[in-house]
Design a protein around this motif. Structure first.
Motif, PDB file in Angstrom:
ATOM      1  N   MET A 236       4.323  11.849  -5.181  1.00 36.24           N
ATOM      2  CA  MET A 236       5.310  12.258  -6.184  1.00 36.24           C
ATOM      3  C   MET A 236       4.663  13.100  -7.287  1.00 36.24           C
ATOM      4  SD  MET A 236       7.488   9.913  -8.864  1.00 36.24           S
ATOM      5  CE  MET A 236       5.998   9.615  -9.848  1.00 36.24           C
ATOM      6  N   TRP A 237       3.566  12.610  -7.860  1.00 35.83           N
ATOM      7  CA  TRP A 237       2.930  13.345  -8.955  1.00 35.83           C
ATOM      8  C   TRP A 237       2.361  14.672  -8.477  1.00 35.83           C
ATOM      9  CZ3 TRP A 237       4.619  12.299 -13.359  1.00 35.83           C
ATOM     10  CH2 TRP A 237       4.851  10.997 -13.796  1.00 35.83           C
TER      11      TRP A 237
ATOM     12  N   PRO B 297       0.807  -1.234   0.000  1.00 33.16           N
ATOM     13  CA  PRO B 297       0.000   0.000   0.000  1.00 33.16           C
ATOM     14  C   PRO B 297       0.836   1.279   0.000  1.00 33.16           C
ATOM     15  CG  PRO B 297      -0.855  -1.581   1.587  1.00 33.16           C
ATOM     16  CD  PRO B 297       0.467  -2.113   1.128  1.00 33.16           C
ATOM     17  N   PHE B 298       2.022   1.255   0.644  1.00 34.61           N
ATOM     18  CA  PHE B 298       2.799   2.494   0.722  1.00 34.61           C
ATOM     19  C   PHE B 298       3.261   2.970  -0.649  1.00 34.61           C
ATOM     20  CE2 PHE B 298       6.051  -0.853   1.460  1.00 34.61           C
ATOM     21  CZ  PHE B 298       6.950  -0.547   0.445  1.00 34.61           C
ATOM     22  N   SER B 299       3.366   2.047  -1.611  1.00 33.55           N
ATOM     23  CA  SER B 299       3.829   2.433  -2.949  1.00 33.55           C
ATOM     24  C   SER B 299       2.856   3.391  -3.618  1.00 33.55           C
ATOM     25  CB  SER B 299       4.026   1.185  -3.826  1.00 33.55           C
ATOM     26  OG  SER B 299       5.015   0.345  -3.290  1.00 33.55           O
ATOM     27  N   ALA B 300       1.560   3.085  -3.528  1.00 32.58           N
ATOM     28  CA  ALA B 300       0.557   3.945  -4.165  1.00 32.58           C
ATOM     29  C   ALA B 300       0.574   5.342  -3.560  1.00 32.58           C
ATOM     30  CB  ALA B 300      -0.830   3.321  -4.010  1.00 32.58           C
ATOM     31  N   TRP B 301       0.688   5.425  -2.228  1.00 30.22           N
ATOM     32  CA  TRP B 301       0.735   6.737  -1.583  1.00 30.22           C
ATOM     33  C   TRP B 301       1.978   7.512  -2.002  1.00 30.22           C
ATOM     34  CZ3 TRP B 301      -3.312   8.863   0.544  1.00 30.22           C
ATOM     35  CH2 TRP B 301      -4.334   8.056   1.043  1.00 30.22           C
TER      36      TRP B 301
ATOM     37  N   GLY C 273       0.145  12.510   1.282  1.00 26.61           N
ATOM     38  CA  GLY C 273       0.597  11.258   0.677  1.00 26.61           C
ATOM     39  C   GLY C 273       1.967  10.838   1.168  1.00 26.61           C
ATOM     40  N   SER C 274       2.856  11.805   1.344  1.00 26.14           N
ATOM     41  CA  SER C 274       4.212  11.504   1.816  1.00 26.14           C
ATOM     42  C   SER C 274       4.200  10.982   3.247  1.00 26.14           C
ATOM     43  CB  SER C 274       5.094  12.755   1.732  1.00 26.14           C
ATOM     44  OG  SER C 274       5.223  13.188   0.399  1.00 26.14           O
ATOM     45  N   VAL C 275       3.360  11.571   4.089  1.00 26.46           N
ATOM     46  CA  VAL C 275       3.274  11.138   5.487  1.00 26.46           C
ATOM     47  C   VAL C 275       2.742   9.707   5.574  1.00 26.46           C
ATOM     48  CG1 VAL C 275       2.039  11.503   7.650  1.00 26.46           C
ATOM     49  CG2 VAL C 275       3.114  13.430   6.488  1.00 26.46           C
ATOM     50  N   VAL C 276       1.670   9.419   4.838  1.00 31.95           N
ATOM     51  CA  VAL C 276       1.130   8.055   4.852  1.00 31.95           C
ATOM     52  C   VAL C 276       2.160   7.076   4.294  1.00 31.95           C
ATOM     53  CG1 VAL C 276      -0.696   6.552   3.987  1.00 31.95           C
ATOM     54  CG2 VAL C 276      -1.237   8.895   4.658  1.00 31.95           C
ATOM     55  N   HIS C 277       2.804   7.459   3.198  1.00 34.96           N
ATOM     56  CA  HIS C 277       3.850   6.634   2.576  1.00 34.96           C
ATOM     57  C   HIS C 277       4.952   6.302   3.576  1.00 34.96           C
ATOM     58  CE1 HIS C 277       6.641   5.205  -0.496  1.00 34.96           C
ATOM     59  NE2 HIS C 277       7.532   6.104  -0.116  1.00 34.96           N
ATOM     60  N   ALA C 278       5.426   7.310   4.278  1.00 40.35           N
ATOM     61  CA  ALA C 278       6.521   7.109   5.235  1.00 40.35           C
ATOM     62  C   ALA C 278       6.094   6.252   6.419  1.00 40.35           C
ATOM     63  CB  ALA C 278       7.030   8.459   5.728  1.00 40.35           C
ATOM     64  N   MET C 279       4.889   6.491   6.937  1.00 42.23           N
ATOM     65  CA  MET C 279       4.445   5.758   8.120  1.00 42.23           C
ATOM     66  C   MET C 279       4.155   4.291   7.817  1.00 42.23           C
ATOM     67  SD  MET C 279       4.755   7.753  10.635  1.00 42.23           S
ATOM     68  CE  MET C 279       4.079   6.581  11.811  1.00 42.23           C
ATOM     69  N   LEU C 280       3.781   3.977   6.589  1.00 41.66           N
ATOM     70  CA  LEU C 280       3.486   2.588   6.239  1.00 41.66           C
ATOM     71  C   LEU C 280       4.752   1.759   5.988  1.00 41.66           C
ATOM     72  CD1 LEU C 280       0.419   2.959   3.836  1.00 41.66           C
ATOM     73  CD2 LEU C 280       0.414   2.087   6.173  1.00 41.66           C
ATOM     74  N   ILE C 281       5.864   2.438   5.725  1.00 44.85           N
ATOM     75  CA  ILE C 281       7.110   1.724   5.439  1.00 44.85           C
ATOM     76  C   ILE C 281       7.773   1.282   6.745  1.00 44.85           C
ATOM     77  CG2 ILE C 281       9.440   1.916   4.491  1.00 44.85           C
ATOM     78  CD1 ILE C 281       8.356   3.893   2.458  1.00 44.85           C
ATOM     79  N   GLU C 282       8.130   0.025   6.814  1.00 48.25           N
ATOM     80  CA  GLU C 282       8.902  -0.494   7.943  1.00 48.25           C
ATOM     81  C   GLU C 282      10.345  -0.660   7.467  1.00 48.25           C
ATOM     82  OE1 GLU C 282       7.127  -4.033   9.453  1.00 48.25           O
ATOM     83  OE2 GLU C 282       5.178  -3.093   9.823  1.00 48.25           O
TER      84      GLU C 282
END
Length: 205
Positions: free
Chosen positions: A120-121, A111-115, A157-166
């Motif tokens: 990015m876009w 899921p973090f990839s989509a965010w 989007g960046s915050v969700v992306h970062a928080m989902l990455i372990e």
């Protein structure tokens, strides 16, 4: 108190930027990563750091930094943010092209990839609007609304992306950095929108 406030503000911002990077650099997970992947990860951390600085500059709230100069720096840090994002994606591409393609096409199982792609876009869109503001010829209010809207999507989007990455970032420092980015961005957005509404009311009265 007035003399110590600038020191406290700049010191707090420096700590918010340096501590997550330092903790990530000490992560044991780095021992199993190749250099290109590590560089991609730290480019992502740098992007989060710039997302904290950008609204502070746009709002002109940093002590000792006049608004006009802060917004000039805001433009340069925007260019740096785009460069860091592109480096992040390019380095991940070198590490694993299929994973990047899946992410860009929104078919990645993570899921973090989509965010990350959405952020990015949106970030590239905000930068494009900033670069071609005069050539677009649209009214200031419409341009600013578009720029702020895309910036908000980039931040969320960046915050969700970062928080989902372990990954290599330590969880608490990452959460604090992301929380600061959200709070500072929301405050700046509210102030900018509020000032625009007040200016519009004065023109109508």
């Amino acid at each position: 108190m007035r003399r110590t406030r600038p020191i406290l503000v700049w010191g707090a911002m420096a700590a918010a930027l340096v501590v997550p990077v330092a903790l990530a650099a000490s992560s044991p997970l780095l021992a199993w990563r190749d250099p290109v992947y590590i560089a991609a990860g730290f480019a992502g951390i740098a992007a989060m750091a710039l997302l904290l600085v950008q609204p502070l500059l746009a709002g002109g709230v940093l002590p000792g930094l006049p608004l006009a100069r802060a917004r000039r720096i805001h433009r340069w840090t925007g260019i740096a943010l785009v460069a860091v994002i592109l480096f992040h994606v390019a380095a991940l591409w070198i590490t694993s092209p299929p994973d990047v393609i899946d992410a860009l096409l929104f078919r990645s199982p993570t899921p973090f990839s989509a965010w990350g792609v959405i952020a990015m876009w949106a970030g590239l869109g905000a930068a494009t609007l900033a670069a071609f503001r005069r050539k677009l010829g649209v009214p200031w209010r419409i341009w600013r609304g578009g720029h702020l809207g895309l910036a908000a999507v980039t931040i969320a989007g960046s915050v969700v992306h970062a928080m989902l990455i372990e990954g290599t970032m330590e969880l608490l420092s990452k959460a604090l950095l992301c929380g600061l980015v959200l709070v500072v961005s929301a405050r700046t957005l509210a102030d900018l929108v509020g000032s625009e509404l007040r200016r519009h009311r004065r023109k109508r009265s």
